[in-house]
Write a protein that holds these residues in place. Structure first.
Motif, PDB file in Angstrom:
ATOM      1  N   ALA A  12      74.222  -2.908 -20.869  1.00  0.00           N
ATOM      2  CA  ALA A  12      72.650  -2.998 -20.827  1.00  0.00           C
ATOM      3  C   ALA A  12      71.996  -1.793 -20.509  1.00  0.00           C
ATOM      4  O   ALA A  12      70.771  -1.834 -20.584  1.00  0.00           O
ATOM      5  N   SER A 113      66.635 -16.452 -20.064  1.00  0.00           N
ATOM      6  CA  SER A 113      67.129 -15.510 -19.111  1.00  0.00           C
ATOM      7  C   SER A 113      67.638 -14.292 -19.838  1.00  0.00           C
ATOM      8  O   SER A 113      68.475 -13.555 -19.435  1.00  0.00           O
ATOM      9  N   PRO A 115      67.317 -10.851 -22.110  1.00  0.00           N
ATOM     10  CA  PRO A 115      66.284  -9.843 -22.286  1.00  0.00           C
ATOM     11  C   PRO A 115      65.489  -9.670 -23.659  1.00  0.00           C
ATOM     12  O   PRO A 115      64.977  -8.657 -24.121  1.00  0.00           O
TER      13      PRO A 115
ATOM     14  N   ARG B  29      78.634  -6.449  -4.174  1.00  0.00           N
ATOM     15  CA  ARG B  29      79.134  -6.001  -5.444  1.00  0.00           C
ATOM     16  C   ARG B  29      80.659  -6.537  -5.359  1.00  0.00           C
ATOM     17  O   ARG B  29      81.538  -6.203  -4.574  1.00  0.00           O
ATOM     18  N   ARG B  76      66.951  -9.449 -16.490  1.00  0.00           N
ATOM     19  CA  ARG B  76      67.715 -10.309 -17.787  1.00  0.00           C
ATOM     20  C   ARG B  76      68.873  -9.417 -18.244  1.00  0.00           C
ATOM     21  O   ARG B  76      70.109  -9.975 -18.628  1.00  0.00           O
ATOM     22  N   GLN B  77      68.432  -8.201 -18.367  1.00  0.00           N
ATOM     23  CA  GLN B  77      69.528  -7.085 -18.831  1.00  0.00           C
ATOM     24  C   GLN B  77      70.744  -7.199 -18.080  1.00  0.00           C
ATOM     25  O   GLN B  77      71.934  -6.822 -18.814  1.00  0.00           O
ATOM     26  N   ARG B  78      70.750  -7.280 -16.851  1.00  0.00           N
ATOM     27  CA  ARG B  78      72.002  -7.309 -15.921  1.00  0.00           C
ATOM     28  C   ARG B  78      72.570  -8.618 -15.699  1.00  0.00           C
ATOM     29  O   ARG B  78      73.629  -8.699 -14.938  1.00  0.00           O
ATOM     30  N   SER B 152      77.180  -9.688 -22.467  1.00  0.00           N
ATOM     31  CA  SER B 152      76.793  -8.437 -22.265  1.00  0.00           C
ATOM     32  C   SER B 152      77.290  -7.885 -21.044  1.00  0.00           C
ATOM     33  O   SER B 152      76.963  -6.751 -20.491  1.00  0.00           O
ATOM     34  N   ARG B 153      78.606  -8.193 -20.759  1.00  0.00           N
ATOM     35  CA  ARG B 153      79.343  -7.954 -19.386  1.00  0.00           C
ATOM     36  C   ARG B 153      78.371  -7.711 -18.174  1.00  0.00           C
ATOM     37  O   ARG B 153      78.103  -6.409 -17.878  1.00  0.00           O
ATOM     38  N   SER B 155      76.405  -7.680 -14.805  1.00  0.00           N
ATOM     39  CA  SER B 155      76.554  -7.055 -13.467  1.00  0.00           C
ATOM     40  C   SER B 155      76.690  -8.149 -12.538  1.00  0.00           C
ATOM     41  O   SER B 155      77.432  -8.309 -11.510  1.00  0.00           O
ATOM     42  N   GLY B 185      86.175  -7.916 -11.354  1.00  0.00           N
ATOM     43  CA  GLY B 185      85.189  -7.355 -10.830  1.00  0.00           C
ATOM     44  C   GLY B 185      83.850  -7.888 -11.127  1.00  0.00           C
ATOM     45  O   GLY B 185      82.624  -7.124 -10.624  1.00  0.00           O
TER      46      GLY B 185
END
Lengths: 274, 334
Positions: A12, A113, A115, B29, B76-78, B152-153, B155, B185
């Protein structure tokens, strides 16, 4: 930042795109999601075209002799533009049903949800339904020519009529989008999407001249935007002067698209699965 | 340890129903937070706010330090979201579903295909890759659904009741799969109504009821809150019974009286927590020269915890779906 945390970072990290290209790309990606499914369910498309074809045949051969259409070579010349207009406008109902389906399956939640450019979900859906309507339109015109319909004006005018009809169906897709996002189930979207289109298309000049109606009904029919569309398309196919009907129909199509695209996008931003 | 998910005083009302009434959460995390609670407790509302689908009325929610209200796109990217329904397109194949999401994350077509293949293999769907999803089983749909959330792997991964509606075998398979993701992870927020699920998968559990966190901690800590575990040690020889009782009584975590049972050659005591008991027992008895045949620690279940905290059992959905809670669920998902 160390190398280890860098690999932990999601894919991202790339800058978020903006602009027209991004809007178009996401919209087209969404449209292909629906278009890909069409050849896998050919019966859907077949049944969607059988009904209008049946309507053409029934109206031409059952009512054709009884309905007087002065000023036209025959009833086909009068009827076909109206019935095609009804078919492409009815075709817009796919939009609402499809969105209600995505909503009930949680697909809208997933897309919201991401992007991505959010309204692309609606743009992609309406564009793919437009493509489906083009197919229905072509099938109907073939049948129309088989039963004796002819383009009596210029082909350019006929092309204009085609653009107008498809433009109207696209505008109506946005009304259906709002309905599909507002109702609570796919079944409700189906009913709510169709029910109002019957009076809209029948109380118009599509099948009979409005002069044959009781005067109060004729007044409604004459003010109906669907009458403007039918009259404009009919005049263009028959080589007559459409007068102000074309511009009024265009104004309606643009107005409906703008208003309902805004309302549907706003509804979408607040929508969620049920 | 860096915090991946953080909420402070999160509030959300639907009409007169307070779905969230000041919720504070913190997920370090690469750990798993289990949001545990009955239907209508507010779990899904919390997830919907954290995944930008719903606006909170008050409080803050951060993903990797990014405010979900102020910058929803960056959030949303994460994130990856797997909701309560398998959100897959039935008309497409498994591979097409994955590639579709990949393209919406702006992967190129080759990249999207490679990533799809990778996930299909990881989720044991390679053979079904080119089949239309309509023919998939419930478990396969769920796996595809989770795979789509991982394109998107992300987070942070949100799993909203991931095993609801799955048969017991698929449920176990899903647990293995989630454990695998966590080992790799992926920070995970998991909502569940199942206590055994939270106990098995979550590092930390937050028990939510009627919009507030009523308890938090590890499964062991929650159990300790309602009293300790029962420790039963069986000796190899009946002659050792007294020595065994004395040695166990000297352990710091033992509370209350010592019960001896000559017939089974066992001594039973109550301990404050099950954690670390067994090695301590083994060391103590070993240095006292007592040979052990068996050690058994039986803790209270999380069901007991829930009953104690709320006065209601989770096993009884009618009861848990109380009058005040039911509308929150219905409206919370609108």
């Amino acid at each position: 930042m160390t190398a280890t945390t860098e690999t932990m970072e999601p894919a991202a990290a790339a800058p978020l795109p903006t602009g027209v290209l991004w809007i178009w790309r996401d919209s087209w990606t969404e449209a292909t999601r629906h278009l890909r499914a069409v050849p896998r369910n050919p019966e859907l498309l077949v049944f969607a075209t059988i009904q209008p074809v049946m309507f053409v045949l029934l109206f031409v051969y059952v009512f054709g002799g009884a309905i007087a259409t002065p000023g036209y070579s025959n009833y086909e010349q009068y009827l076909i533009p109206g019935i095609v207009a009804q078919t492409v406008v009815f075709g817009s109902a796919f939009t609402g049903v499809g969105l209600a389906d995505d909503l009930s399956k949680g697909m809208i939640d997933r897309l919201r949800s991401l992007p991505m450019y959010q309204p692309a979900v609606l743009i992609g859906r309406t564009l793919s339904d437009l493509a489906r309507n083009v197919v229905a339109f072509v099938v109907m015109m073939i049948v129309a020519f088989l039963v004796g319909f002819r383009v009596e004006g210029s082909w350019l005018a006929a092309l204009g009529a085609t653009a107008l009809l498809l433009g109207f169906s696209y505008a109506f897709s946005w009304i259906q989008a709002l309905i599909g996002l507002s109702v609570s189930s796919v079944e409700a979207a189906n009913s709510a999407g169709f029910i109002w289109m019957f009076p809209l298309t029948f109380v118009s000049s599509a099948f009979v001249p409005t002069a044959s109606m009781p005067s109060w009904l004729a007044a409604i029919a004459n003010a109906n935007p669907f009458t403007k569309l039918t009259n404009a398309a009919r005049a263009l196919f028959n080589g007559q002067d459409p007068g102000s009907d074309v511009w009024q129909a265009v104004a309606w199509a643009v107005g409906i698209t703008v208003v309902f695209a805004f309302l549907a996008a706003r509804k979408f931003a607040r929508s969620a699965s049920r | 340890m860096p915090v991946a998910v953080e909420t402070h005083d999160l509030r959300k009302a639907f009409g007169s129903t307070q779905a969230l009434n000041g919720v504070d959460l913190e997920v370090p995390r690469a750990t798993v937070l289990g949001l545990l609670g009955p239907n209508g407790a507010g779990k899904t509302t919390a997830v919907r706010i954290l995944t930008t689908l719903l606006q909170p009325d008050g409080g803050t929610a951060l993903i990797d330090g990014i405010n979900v209200v102020e910058d929803p796109r960056a959030v949303r990217q994460r994130i990856g979201l797997t909701g309560q329904y398998a959100a897959v397109d039935e008309r497409l194949t498994g591979s097409e579903n994955l590639q579709h999401i990949g393209r919406l994350f702006r992967l190129g077509s080759t990249e999207a295909r490679l990533r799809a293949d990778e996930l299909l293999a990881q989720f044991d769907l390679t053979e079904a890759a080119d089949r239309v999803v309509k023919g998939y089983s419930g478990g396969m749909r769920r796996r595809l659904d989770i795979a789509m959330s991982l394109i998107s792997r992300p987070s942070v991964l949100f799993l909203d009741e991931p095993t609801t509606g799955l048969d017991p075998r698929s449920r176990l398979g899903m647990w293995d799969l989630i454990e695998g993701l966590v080992r790799d992870g992926t920070t995970t927020v998991l909502t569940t109504q199942y206590l055994d699920e939270a106990e098995r998968l979550a590092d930390q559990i937050a028990v939510i009821d009627q919009g507030v966190v009523i308890a938090r901690g590890t499964a062991a800590e929650l159990k300790a809150q309602i009293g300790g575990a029962r420790l039963t040690v069986t000796g190899a020889s009946p002659a050792d019974l007294d020595a065994m009782a004395t040695a166990l009584g000297s352990l710091p975590m033992v509370i209350g009286a010592t019960e001896m049972d000559p017939i089974t050659r066992s001594v039973t005591v109550t301990v404050t927590s099950a954690e670390g008991v067994v090695p301590a027992v083994v060391r103590t008895l070993d240095s006292a020269g007592v040979e052990i045949a068996d050690v058994d620690v039986a803790g209270p279940t999380l069901d007991d915890v829930f009953l104690q905290l709320t006065g209601r059992s989770t096993a009884d959905p009618d009861d848990a779906d109380g009058v005040a809670a039911a509308p929150a669920k219905r409206k919370g998902r609108k």
